[in-house]
Design a protein around this motif. Sequence first.
Motif, PDB file in Angstrom:
ATOM      1  N   GLY A 182      13.363  20.307   8.728  1.00 39.93           N
ATOM      2  CA  GLY A 182      13.101  21.064   7.510  1.00 39.93           C
ATOM      3  C   GLY A 182      14.290  21.077   6.582  1.00 39.93           C
ATOM      4  N   GLU A 183      15.493  21.264   7.139  1.00 41.80           N
ATOM      5  CA  GLU A 183      16.691  21.245   6.292  1.00 41.80           C
ATOM      6  C   GLU A 183      16.878  19.880   5.637  1.00 41.80           C
ATOM      7  OE1 GLU A 183      19.857  22.405   8.821  1.00 41.80           O
ATOM      8  OE2 GLU A 183      19.505  24.568   8.575  1.00 41.80           O
ATOM      9  N   SER A 184      16.685  18.812   6.410  1.00 46.29           N
ATOM     10  CA  SER A 184      16.862  17.463   5.861  1.00 46.29           C
ATOM     11  C   SER A 184      15.862  17.178   4.751  1.00 46.29           C
ATOM     12  CB  SER A 184      16.726  16.426   6.981  1.00 46.29           C
ATOM     13  OG  SER A 184      17.687  16.642   7.985  1.00 46.29           O
ATOM     14  N   ALA A 185      14.611  17.621   4.948  1.00 45.48           N
ATOM     15  CA  ALA A 185      13.585  17.356   3.942  1.00 45.48           C
ATOM     16  C   ALA A 185      13.892  18.086   2.648  1.00 45.48           C
ATOM     17  CB  ALA A 185      12.214  17.765   4.480  1.00 45.48           C
ATOM     18  N   VAL A 186      14.317  19.319   2.727  1.00 47.06           N
ATOM     19  CA  VAL A 186      14.611  20.083   1.513  1.00 47.06           C
ATOM     20  C   VAL A 186      15.861  19.550   0.825  1.00 47.06           C
ATOM     21  CG1 VAL A 186      15.195  22.368   0.639  1.00 47.06           C
ATOM     22  CG2 VAL A 186      13.440  22.127   2.386  1.00 47.06           C
ATOM     23  N   ARG A 187      16.875  19.154   1.627  1.00 50.18           N
ATOM     24  CA  ARG A 187      18.084  18.600   1.012  1.00 50.18           C
ATOM     25  C   ARG A 187      17.799  17.305   0.261  1.00 50.18           C
ATOM     26  NH1 ARG A 187      20.832  19.626   6.327  1.00 50.18           N
ATOM     27  NH2 ARG A 187      21.846  21.678   6.155  1.00 50.18           N
ATOM     28  N   GLY A 188      16.731  16.597   0.656  1.00 46.49           N
ATOM     29  CA  GLY A 188      16.407  15.337  -0.006  1.00 46.49           C
ATOM     30  C   GLY A 188      15.746  15.492  -1.352  1.00 46.49           C
ATOM     31  N   VAL A 189      15.393  16.704  -1.750  1.00 44.29           N
ATOM     32  CA  VAL A 189      14.771  16.929  -3.053  1.00 44.29           C
ATOM     33  C   VAL A 189      15.831  16.820  -4.146  1.00 44.29           C
ATOM     34  CG1 VAL A 189      13.544  18.612  -4.470  1.00 44.29           C
ATOM     35  CG2 VAL A 189      12.981  18.383  -2.052  1.00 44.29           C
ATOM     36  N   PRO A 190      15.591  16.045  -5.215  1.00 44.45           N
ATOM     37  CA  PRO A 190      16.575  15.949  -6.304  1.00 44.45           C
ATOM     38  C   PRO A 190      16.871  17.323  -6.899  1.00 44.45           C
ATOM     39  CG  PRO A 190      14.897  14.242  -6.522  1.00 44.45           C
ATOM     40  CD  PRO A 190      14.431  15.153  -5.436  1.00 44.45           C
ATOM     41  N   GLY A 191      18.139  17.607  -7.096  1.00 48.33           N
ATOM     42  CA  GLY A 191      18.552  18.879  -7.656  1.00 48.33           C
ATOM     43  C   GLY A 191      18.977  19.902  -6.623  1.00 48.33           C
ATOM     44  N   GLY A 197       9.747  28.954  17.134  1.00 49.53           N
ATOM     45  CA  GLY A 197       8.384  29.345  17.428  1.00 49.53           C
ATOM     46  C   GLY A 197       7.779  30.229  16.353  1.00 49.53           C
ATOM     47  N   GLY A 198       8.498  30.472  15.269  1.00 47.82           N
ATOM     48  CA  GLY A 198       8.009  31.326  14.184  1.00 47.82           C
ATOM     49  C   GLY A 198       8.375  30.747  12.837  1.00 47.82           C
ATOM     50  N   ILE A 199       8.775  31.623  11.915  1.00 48.21           N
ATOM     51  CA  ILE A 199       9.096  31.225  10.550  1.00 48.21           C
ATOM     52  C   ILE A 199      10.578  31.460  10.312  1.00 48.21           C
ATOM     53  CG2 ILE A 199       8.636  31.633   8.107  1.00 48.21           C
ATOM     54  CD1 ILE A 199       5.869  32.614   8.889  1.00 48.21           C
ATOM     55  N   SER A 200      11.323  30.407  10.023  1.00 46.99           N
ATOM     56  CA  SER A 200      12.739  30.511   9.701  1.00 46.99           C
ATOM     57  C   SER A 200      12.920  30.546   8.191  1.00 46.99           C
ATOM     58  CB  SER A 200      13.512  29.335  10.303  1.00 46.99           C
ATOM     59  OG  SER A 200      13.411  29.330  11.704  1.00 46.99           O
ATOM     60  N   VAL A 201      14.093  31.018   7.776  1.00 46.67           N
ATOM     61  CA  VAL A 201      14.378  31.161   6.347  1.00 46.67           C
ATOM     62  C   VAL A 201      15.600  30.328   5.998  1.00 46.67           C
ATOM     63  CG1 VAL A 201      14.918  32.758   4.476  1.00 46.67           C
ATOM     64  CG2 VAL A 201      13.413  33.488   6.336  1.00 46.67           C
ATOM     65  N   MET A 202      15.467  29.489   4.964  1.00 45.09           N
ATOM     66  CA  MET A 202      16.581  28.696   4.440  1.00 45.09           C
ATOM     67  C   MET A 202      17.026  29.264   3.100  1.00 45.09           C
ATOM     68  SD  MET A 202      15.780  24.677   5.205  1.00 45.09           S
ATOM     69  CE  MET A 202      14.080  24.745   4.672  1.00 45.09           C
ATOM     70  N   ARG A 203      18.312  29.216   2.853  1.00 45.21           N
ATOM     71  CA  ARG A 203      18.855  29.578   1.552  1.00 45.21           C
ATOM     72  C   ARG A 203      19.169  28.282   0.817  1.00 45.21           C
ATOM     73  NH1 ARG A 203      23.965  30.674  -0.717  1.00 45.21           N
ATOM     74  NH2 ARG A 203      23.905  32.230  -2.383  1.00 45.21           N
ATOM     75  N   VAL A 204      18.455  28.043  -0.270  1.00 41.84           N
ATOM     76  CA  VAL A 204      18.534  26.777  -1.005  1.00 41.84           C
ATOM     77  C   VAL A 204      19.216  27.014  -2.339  1.00 41.84           C
ATOM     78  CG1 VAL A 204      17.233  24.878  -2.003  1.00 41.84           C
ATOM     79  CG2 VAL A 204      16.446  25.938   0.113  1.00 41.84           C
ATOM     80  N   SER A 205      20.234  26.220  -2.615  1.00 41.71           N
ATOM     81  CA  SER A 205      20.897  26.235  -3.918  1.00 41.71           C
ATOM     82  C   SER A 205      20.340  25.069  -4.737  1.00 41.71           C
ATOM     83  CB  SER A 205      22.415  26.110  -3.741  1.00 41.71           C
ATOM     84  OG  SER A 205      23.061  26.094  -4.991  1.00 41.71           O
ATOM     85  N   PHE A 206      19.617  25.413  -5.841  1.00 43.20           N
ATOM     86  CA  PHE A 206      18.866  24.410  -6.597  1.00 43.20           C
ATOM     87  C   PHE A 206      19.264  24.453  -8.054  1.00 43.20           C
ATOM     88  CE2 PHE A 206      14.947  23.221  -8.974  1.00 43.20           C
ATOM     89  CZ  PHE A 206      14.890  21.891  -8.596  1.00 43.20           C
TER      90      PHE A 206
END
Length: 413
Positions: free
Chosen positions: A341-350, A362-371
């Motif tokens: 999931g981290e790799s996929a989001v980091r691959g988004v331009p911007g 086994g549940g829902i994790s939370v990422m902090r994304v700087s965009f």
Amino acid sequence: MQFRRPKTVIGAVAALALAGAGIMAARGQGGAPAAPSGTIGSFEVSGVKVDVSGKTADIARQGGWRIAQRKGWAMLSQQLTGKPGSLSDSALDSIVTGIVVEREQIGPNRYIASLGVQFDRAKAGSILGVSIAVTHSPPMLLVPLQYSGGVGQVFERDTAWARAWNRLRAAGSTIDYVRLRGTGADKLLLNTGQTLRHGRNWWRTILDQYGAVDTLVAEVQLRRDYPGGPIVGIFSATHGPDKAPITSFALRIDNGDAIDALFDTAVARIDKAYQAALTEGRLHTDSVLAARPPVAQPAAPASEATPLPTPLPSVEASGTAATAAISVQVDTPNAAAVTAGESAVRGVPGVRSATTTSLALGGISVMRVSFEGSQAALRAALESRGWSVQEGPGVLRIRRGAAPQASPSPKAQ
């Protein structure tokens, strides 16, 4: 049982090898009922020695427990008021919550034992006229680290050191321990390598999983001269990710049969050291560890006033837009899903960074994304890469969806 010097402990540990670990014993007819080990709200007096004879083994044992109640009350009164006190047996039966068998020898008509006596805190405090208020520490995650043969283990395997900490009756301690069984994700999250990390972000994530605010590492290094021979345990207790030292000492036993007694003695001594550190103010929570990541900020007013008409962001546009911090929720059934999931989001331009701040295997994790752009632009970019996206204020919830359909192109005339 309390010990003062390592030399005294060596002899005491050898003697303790004759008996098993302390257990809570039920009272017979006419005695006070037993409570579970570690009864909350109890005063406990340990190391009460009794030597009683009787017509039968059961009569001798009941007589020993009765004498232990009297001696225990005198010892508790001495500790809290400075002078020994006495109560009738009926009064003691009403305030004694349990008898802890530390060591006992039972004969046909004789009972020799070292016992612990637990008293109801509220009733005993009112009788003695002392305050029953206790200052407890915030929840502390305990990590029992054992080195044996040069190999460090926490929960990778079941260790005698971890079992000793789970045997600790912590009701009378001012430390609020968060003790784990070493099952499930415990082996993945807490291991020898984790104890060597100083980074607060990952420690904060782990502490949030277990409802703790700080960490305590109790470490033992076992050294053997030869198999079956003497064992020397070098113990140390530390606090926090930086492993601030609290205490250290060494104990020795003549053979491995007394390893549980050795560990029980060390656990009690480390617990007292932690309590002393709390009283002295040395067990305070690290301000950096207690800090939480900043709350996601809304997009800049300028970008809200003039939204981009184009739904898909471009690299050029994202390079000039304001940087926004956005929380992204993603399903993480296993550890591999976190990395994916981290790799996929980091691959988004911007996207400048994507870091997991709350891990839930086994549940829902939370990422902090700087965009570099608005939340709507990030949503559109994720949808174009095959993600199913739900949007909320400052939060995106993403799942792997169907492959995106190509935009229709005008037909040739």
